[in-house]
Design a protein around this motif. Sequence first.
Motif, PDB file in Angstrom:
ATOM      1  N   ARG A  42      -5.556  12.652  -1.105  1.00 28.54           N
ATOM      2  CA  ARG A  42      -4.525  11.615  -1.200  1.00 28.54           C
ATOM      3  C   ARG A  42      -5.009  10.502  -2.107  1.00 28.54           C
ATOM      4  O   ARG A  42      -6.191  10.421  -2.431  1.00 28.54           O
TER       5      ARG A  42
ATOM      6  N   SER B 235      -8.709   9.279  -1.494  1.00 27.56           N
ATOM      7  CA  SER B 235      -8.971   9.455  -0.070  1.00 27.56           C
ATOM      8  C   SER B 235      -8.731  10.905   0.323  1.00 27.56           C
ATOM      9  O   SER B 235      -8.247  11.699  -0.472  1.00 27.56           O
TER      10      SER B 235
ATOM     11  N   MET C 213       0.848  -1.187   0.000  1.00 23.21           N
ATOM     12  CA  MET C 213       0.000   0.000   0.000  1.00 23.21           C
ATOM     13  C   MET C 213       0.887   1.241   0.000  1.00 23.21           C
ATOM     14  O   MET C 213       1.758   1.376   0.852  1.00 23.21           O
TER      15      MET C 213
ATOM     16  N   LEU D 124      -4.571   6.182  -2.412  1.00 18.97           N
ATOM     17  CA  LEU D 124      -4.084   4.928  -1.844  1.00 18.97           C
ATOM     18  C   LEU D 124      -3.922   3.961  -3.006  1.00 18.97           C
ATOM     19  O   LEU D 124      -4.889   3.668  -3.709  1.00 18.97           O
TER      20      LEU D 124
ATOM     21  N   ILE E 106       0.528   5.380   0.045  1.00 18.59           N
ATOM     22  CA  ILE E 106      -0.359   6.518   0.231  1.00 18.59           C
ATOM     23  C   ILE E 106       0.408   7.760  -0.199  1.00 18.59           C
ATOM     24  O   ILE E 106       1.446   8.084   0.392  1.00 18.59           O
TER      25      ILE E 106
ATOM     26  N   SER F  32      -0.273   8.664  -8.258  1.00 23.26           N
ATOM     27  CA  SER F  32      -0.466   7.217  -8.339  1.00 23.26           C
ATOM     28  C   SER F  32       0.241   6.616  -9.553  1.00 23.26           C
ATOM     29  O   SER F  32       0.781   5.510  -9.477  1.00 23.26           O
TER      30      SER F  32
END
Length: 192
Positions: A147, A127, A99, A149, A101, A107
């Motif tokens: 954000r 998020s 994961m 994830l 963040i 991303s």
Amino acid sequence: MLYLLLMVLAFLVPGYLIAFLLSRIVPKVFADELLKKLRKQLRLGLVNTGVAFTVPISGTNGRMLKLIEQIEKEENRDSDDSAKRSERKMEESTYALIMAIVDRGYSEVVMEAARPKGATGGTVINSRRVGTEEARRFWGISVQPERELVLILADRSEKKSIMKAIGESCGMRSEAHGVVMSLPVDSVVGLD
């Protein structure tokens, strides 16, 4: 033991690939059976259908925990060594859930770093950070509240190199302000 059952389901719509993330907390006695049924009913393993996997968790809220503990007691009355079997199976798992963040917009940078190290894909969940005003007052810095994830299901043998690559390109000292962690994965369907 409790498990978080995560399902990443994908559907092709002309011009788009739409993905859904669904989750459910289940006791171990149900998790494996649910994975088998999901594989069969949703045809997981075919191209663009998705993946489902379980991740061990250490707790939940009081009412849910009592219900699950009662179900497990009834299912495992004759089996005193079920916890040892679960731990052994976790150690033998060949996958890990990575994961990352990161601030919104990074991303793809995460995936660009992860792919050369063995990651074949990932799922992005948008998020929002909470407590950004407190961070600004305490640390004297502005923190981006939006954000992303990024979830990457990877072979356990590639986990460290993928995490290192993500950390180097998207870590806390980068513009992405990222954090990378991993969780063990117990069982997986849909990666055939």
